[in-house]
Design a protein around this motif. Structure first.
Motif, PDB file in Angstrom:
ATOM      1  N   TYR A   1       7.979   3.563   6.320  1.00 32.46           N
ATOM      2  CA  TYR A   1       7.076   4.578   6.873  1.00 32.46           C
ATOM      3  C   TYR A   1       7.857   5.595   7.707  1.00 32.46           C
ATOM      4  CZ  TYR A   1       3.333   6.161  10.080  1.00 32.46           C
ATOM      5  OH  TYR A   1       2.478   6.894  10.845  1.00 32.46           O
ATOM      6  N   LEU A   2       8.764   5.082   8.560  1.00 33.22           N
ATOM      7  CA  LEU A   2       9.541   5.990   9.404  1.00 33.22           C
ATOM      8  C   LEU A   2      10.462   6.842   8.561  1.00 33.22           C
ATOM      9  CD1 LEU A   2      10.624   3.987  12.547  1.00 33.22           C
ATOM     10  CD2 LEU A   2       8.984   5.839  12.360  1.00 33.22           C
ATOM     11  N   HIS A   3      11.101   6.205   7.584  1.00 38.75           N
ATOM     12  CA  HIS A   3      12.038   6.915   6.732  1.00 38.75           C
ATOM     13  C   HIS A   3      11.352   8.089   6.046  1.00 38.75           C
ATOM     14  CE1 HIS A   3      15.309   7.602   3.995  1.00 38.75           C
ATOM     15  NE2 HIS A   3      14.457   7.540   2.980  1.00 38.75           N
TER      16      HIS A   3
ATOM     17  N   GLN B   1       0.818  -1.201   0.000  1.00 32.93           N
ATOM     18  CA  GLN B   1       0.000   0.000   0.000  1.00 32.93           C
ATOM     19  C   GLN B   1       0.857   1.258   0.000  1.00 32.93           C
ATOM     20  OE1 GLN B   1      -3.028   1.771  -0.677  1.00 32.93           O
ATOM     21  NE2 GLN B   1      -3.500  -0.356  -0.195  1.00 32.93           N
ATOM     22  N   LYS B   2       0.422   2.272  -0.775  1.00 36.13           N
ATOM     23  CA  LYS B   2       1.155   3.535  -0.808  1.00 36.13           C
ATOM     24  C   LYS B   2       0.588   4.545   0.184  1.00 36.13           C
ATOM     25  CE  LYS B   2       4.065   2.804  -4.252  1.00 36.13           C
ATOM     26  NZ  LYS B   2       3.964   1.324  -4.096  1.00 36.13           N
ATOM     27  N   ASN B   3      -0.753   4.621   0.233  1.00 33.55           N
ATOM     28  CA  ASN B   3      -1.398   5.589   1.107  1.00 33.55           C
ATOM     29  C   ASN B   3      -1.161   5.223   2.574  1.00 33.55           C
ATOM     30  OD1 ASN B   3      -3.380   6.788   2.763  1.00 33.55           O
ATOM     31  ND2 ASN B   3      -4.684   7.136   0.989  1.00 33.55           N
ATOM     32  N   GLU B   4      -0.739   6.219   3.371  1.00 36.69           N
ATOM     33  CA  GLU B   4      -0.324   5.892   4.734  1.00 36.69           C
ATOM     34  C   GLU B   4      -1.436   5.381   5.625  1.00 36.69           C
ATOM     35  OE1 GLU B   4       1.754   9.027   6.657  1.00 36.69           O
ATOM     36  OE2 GLU B   4       3.368   8.803   5.205  1.00 36.69           O
ATOM     37  N   LYS B   5      -2.584   6.067   5.571  1.00 34.77           N
ATOM     38  CA  LYS B   5      -3.670   5.654   6.455  1.00 34.77           C
ATOM     39  C   LYS B   5      -4.156   4.258   6.102  1.00 34.77           C
ATOM     40  CE  LYS B   5      -6.230   9.315   8.601  1.00 34.77           C
ATOM     41  NZ  LYS B   5      -7.482  10.062   8.597  1.00 34.77           N
ATOM     42  N   ARG B   6      -4.235   3.969   4.794  1.00 31.19           N
ATOM     43  CA  ARG B   6      -4.653   2.630   4.380  1.00 31.19           C
ATOM     44  C   ARG B   6      -3.626   1.605   4.831  1.00 31.19           C
ATOM     45  NH1 ARG B   6      -8.901   2.894   0.664  1.00 31.19           N
ATOM     46  NH2 ARG B   6      -8.637   0.781  -0.079  1.00 31.19           N
TER      47      ARG B   6
ATOM     48  N   GLY C   1       5.709   4.024  18.692  1.00 28.34           N
ATOM     49  CA  GLY C   1       4.592   3.231  18.184  1.00 28.34           C
ATOM     50  C   GLY C   1       5.068   2.157  17.245  1.00 28.34           C
ATOM     51  N   VAL C   2       5.942   2.540  16.313  1.00 27.88           N
ATOM     52  CA  VAL C   2       6.424   1.549  15.352  1.00 27.88           C
ATOM     53  C   VAL C   2       7.205   0.453  16.061  1.00 27.88           C
ATOM     54  CG1 VAL C   2       8.055   1.232  13.490  1.00 27.88           C
ATOM     55  CG2 VAL C   2       6.393   3.047  13.367  1.00 27.88           C
ATOM     56  N   LEU C   3       8.041   0.836  17.034  1.00 27.30           N
ATOM     57  CA  LEU C   3       8.808  -0.181  17.763  1.00 27.30           C
ATOM     58  C   LEU C   3       7.881  -1.163  18.466  1.00 27.30           C
ATOM     59  CD1 LEU C   3      11.770   1.749  19.368  1.00 27.30           C
ATOM     60  CD2 LEU C   3      11.783   0.187  17.440  1.00 27.30           C
TER      61      LEU C   3
END
Lengths: 241, 110, 82, 442
Positions: free
Chosen positions: D397-399, D278-283, D348-350
């Motif tokens: 995402y983080l990058h 997926q490209k869109n972040e929320k999706r 959050g990601v961690l």
């Protein structure tokens, strides 16, 4: 293509449902395999849940109509939830269609409809009130009574295109009715031992002033359902600018 | 065996499901959903019916009563169905006023 | 007893016919009314199945009000299905 | 005197009261939510000390009346839902009807986890569902309404299916009480049991975002405003996955657990792979939620085999509720502009990918321990594979976001920071506990 797949799936579903329904037997509920187990102490009762309702409704709740007794007393918590669902939906409807009241001209109804509906409205409202006041004695109760009241207002909306429910009055009615319901429940927690428990005398079964809190709750439900359904119909009827 | 009722139930539920799967008009989909809800309500009442029973309202001459519990459940289910329908229609009106159509074009996008 | 069975079968076919019509017609107002008819006949079935409370509620809420709000909403959107 | 019914009755009373006191609705709602959170802490303390609480309603003994059954896990879930609801509500800026809907949605989710009656559970499902439909659409733009309509179509089909399942159970056992059903389920015809189980699983699975039924998830999460996307990821979905866990315990049959395991694996794989593409972040976040729900279901499906299942599910639920909700909260802006957002994003990601000091780590750790006990190496491989995919797309995402971004909105990022801190605290506590335990044992 999509239709064919849907027809095949739906027919398969139909077959599954029919096969499974053929396993259901319309049994008497007094039989032994239906005897329930009490969750709190694990003891088996020597009757099934429906037969408990049928033999004990009158002593335990004072209502003649067993369905009413279940709706308001035994499973009153469900009914509180159900009223809440309707309340949520009514809130959602007015929240989403908030600023759409507008004045596109609608054709006026003819004179007979207008005068006739004015004449009939009080009787419709009275019928609705009768239905919900007598809920513990006859078929009916808060929900159909409220729906009848709403249909009275629906008739007014049909005959007078400019007839709008007074929003403030409707919302005050519905909150007062809801508060009454929840508050009676909390009073049960205070005066008796658990939420929504009856704390009033049961009286003689068969009279209007009997069955403890059932008539009060059904009147509250009647007002609440009536005002919410008419406000929903009113909101959906409005013409957008 | 109560075949007419059970066949009606199965037919209403599968017709509703067919409508949801095959139709593209959103209003039609919600009509199908309301048919499905009617079918489920009929199922509950039919389960509670006992041949030869009478309505569970005491009227002097004692007889065999039908099961009152499913009837109470259906009262709840009917009102819930109406609530969902009302909210759905609100959204459809809103959607129509913005896009001018109720046809469902994009489909399920994974 | 046999008369009741015949009536039940007639009602069953009425309901199924109304439901199929409601799904297949292109006119949404007719579809809503057909769904209302199906729900009304179902409420008579409730009466036959000894559920008067439910019958009253289904007739007033399920058939009456639901159909009314469907008709209102169709009036505000569009009448014909493409 | 803490009774669980207060956690449902007081918010309902408050919601009914709201149209009369329009002015101060935000403070009022906030204080009710806070009260509920405090009540749930007290409730948990009581349940933890004295064992499960059964509260009858309307004074009739259970299968005849309704009762609330609160054990440790349901008290904890009620606590999680109400705590995060309180924190998340700070970001709401809309009118009193929004506050009402929010309060009702939270109450419904609380009711699902507290109730001990299957039809009552259905009613609470409907409260949450109707409130969530309206809340998703509350942003009032085209995408939001479209997502809400999709949600509503699938949700209505699901609720009908759930009712069919309830009807079938009732026809066989003449009871609606969960405990009573569980006690007598073995007397049921196995065919009917499977049928009712699959109807109920389908019905609840819509809300719990399980695999074939989650078509609404990305659209609804994408369309909804960020605090509502956050609400969806800690409220209804967590309550309904818990309902599925209860269902599994009731239908205690090895084949039903197996079915749940397969559904969980499918959900996990589909969710993670779709998130990766997926490209869109929320999706992407929404698909990753689907994956996490699959992980929770896998944990619950091992409930009978290993004692690690419950802690695993609990830690994943905490981690997902806190981390995903906070990521959704800060996802309104482009990039993580300020220091708070950066902290939230990183933490959050961690937690989501399961790095050591966070709750997510303990979730995956316990889950893998349980699987290793059972020697189900294929499942372990799937979980590790999905974790790798997760790590890759979250790194991307983080990058993308850790660089320069718009200046942050502290009104959103501070509540998000508070939420994600819960995950850290819950991650550190077991560590300290284990270390202390190790010291004591030595």
């Amino acid at each position: 293509m999509r239709k064919v797949v849907a027809i095949i799936l739906a027919s398969a579903f139909f077959a599954v449902l029919l096969v499974s329904f053929s396993n259901i037997q319309q049994a008497d509920y007094g039989e032994k395999e239906y005897y329930y187990q009490n969750p709190i102490n694990g003891s088996y009762a020597n009757e099934s849940v429906p037969s408990h309702y049928i033999s004990n409704t009158k002593n335990e709740t004072g209502a003649v109509n067993a369905v009413t007794a279940i709706v308001v007393e035994y499973r009153g918590f469900d009914t509180l939830g159900e009223v809440t669902v309707l309340f949520t939906a009514a809130t959602g409807v007015s929240f989403l269609l908030y600023k759409t009241r507008g004045g596109k001209k609608r054709t006026e109804a003819n004179l007979i409809l207008k005068e006739g509906s004015k004449l009939v409205l009080p009787f419709i409202l009275l019928t609705g009130a009768y239905i919900f006041i007598h809920g513990h004695l006859t078929p009916g109760g808060g929900f159909p009574g409220g729906a009848v009241i709403a249909s009275g207002f629906l008739l007014m909306m049909l005959s007078y295109p400019k007839f709008f429910m007074k929003e403030r009055a409707v919302s005050v009615t519905e909150s007062m009715a809801g508060i009454t319901f929840a508050f009676i429940g909390l009073l049960g927690l205070v005066f008796a031992s658990s939420f929504l428990q009856n704390f009033l005398p049961l009286g003689d079964a068969g009279y209007i002033l009997s069955a403890g809190i059932i008539p009060i709750i059904y009147i509250a439900i009647g007002f609440k359902v009536g005002s919410e359904l008419s406000s929903i119909a009113d909101k959906l009827k409005e013409v957008q600018k | 065996m109560m075949w007419p009722e059970y066949i009606t139930v199965a037919a209403l539920i599968s017709i509703g499901l067919y409508g949801v799967m095959a139709k593209k008009n959103l209003m039609k989909i919600f009509i199908a959903l309301s048919l499905m809800e009617t079918g489920v309500n009929l199922l509950l009442i039919t389960i509670g019916y006992i041949p030869g029973g009478t309505a569970p309202i005491e009227n002097g001459n004692f007889a065999k009563y039908v099961d009152p519990l499913p009837q109470a459940l259906v009262l709840t289910a009917i009102v819930i169905g109406l609530s969902v329908t009302a909210l759905a229609l609100t959204l459809l009106i809103w959607y129509h006023s913005k896009t001018g159509t109720l046809e469902y074009r994009r489909g399920m996008r994974w | 007893m046999i008369e009741l069975t015949i009536i039940s079968w007639i009602m069953a076919f009425l309901v199924i016919g109304a439901a199929i019509y409601a799904i297949e017609t292109k006119d949404l107002i007719s579809a809503a009314i057909a769904a209302g008819v199906a729900s009304l006949v179902v409420s008579i079935m409730f009466l036959v199945l000894q559920a008067p409370d439910v019958a009253i509620t289904e007739a007033s809420i399920g058939a009456g009000l639901t159909m009314a709000i469907f008709v209102y909403a169709i009036g505000r959107t569009g009448r014909w299905e493409e | 005197m803490v009774t669980p019914v207060l956690m449902i009755a007081i918010p309902l009373l408050a919601a009914f009261l709201m149209p009369l006191i329009k002015k101060a609705h935000r403070y009022f709602t906030f204080s009710i939510l806070l009260l509920n959170a405090i009540l749930s802490v007290l409730l948990f303390a009581k349940v933890y000390n004295d064992g499960a609480i059964y509260e009858t309603i309307a004074g009739f003994s259970p299968p005849v009346g309704i009762y609330l059954a609160v054990d440790n896990l349901s008290a904890l879930l009620a606590l999680i839902i109400n705590l995060f609801a309180t924190i998340n509500f700070v970001t709401s800026k809309k009118d009193f009807k929004f506050s009402m809907l929010y309060l009702l949605g939270v109450t419904g989710a609380t009711g699902i986890v507290l109730t001990g009656d299957i039809f009552n559970m259905f009613v609470f499902f409907e409260i949450t569902a109707v409130a969530s439909y309206a809340l998703v659409a509350s942003k009032k733009d085209e995408k939001a309404v479209e997502g809400s309509i999709k949600y509503m179509i699938l949700g209505s089909v699901g609720s009908s299916f759930m009712l069919i399942g309830i009807a079938i159970i009732y026809s066989q056992l003449k009871s609606l009480n969960l405990y009573d059903i569980a006690a007598r389920i073995s007397s049921m015809d196995p065919k009917m049991m499977w049928l009712s189980f699959s109807f109920l699983l389908t019905g609840i699975g819509v809300e719990a975002e399980l695999f074939p039924l989650n078509g609404w998830v990305p659209d609804a999460y994408e369309g909804a405003s960020s605090n509502i996307a956050s609400f969806l990821s800690f409220g209804p979905s967590k309550a309904s996955i818990y309902a599925i866990a209860r269902l599994l315990i009731i239908f205690s049959m090895s084949r039903t657990y197996e079915l749940a395991l397969y559904v969980g694996i499918a959900t996990l794989l589909i969710g993670e792979v779709a998130a990766f593409m997926q490209k869109n972040e929320k999706r992407m976040l929404a698909y990753s939620s689907i994956g996490q729900m699959g992980l929770i279901l896998i944990a619950f499906s091992l409930i009978k085999d290993t004692s690690y299942a419950i802690p695993a599910a609990f830690f994943i639920i905490v981690s997902h509720a806190s981390a995903k909700s906070s990521l959704f909260l800060i996802s309104g802006k482009k990039g993580f502009g300020g220091i708070t957002s950066k902290y939230v994003g990183l933490a959050g990601v961690l937690s989501l990918i399961g790095m050591p000091p966070m709750a997510g780590f303990w979730g995956k750790w316990y889950l893998l321990m349980g699987i290793a006990d059972e020697k189900m190496w294929a499942v372990a491989a799937v979980i590790i594979f999905s974790a790798v995919i997760e790590a890759i797309y979250f790194a991307r995402y983080l990058h993308k976001n850790l660089g320069e971004g718009e200046s942050e909105d502290l009104g959103y990022s501070i509540p998000a920071a508070v939420m994600v801190s819960v995950s850290i605290v819950m991650g550190i506590l077991p560590l300290i506990y284990n270390m202390a335990g190790g010291v004591l044992n030595a």
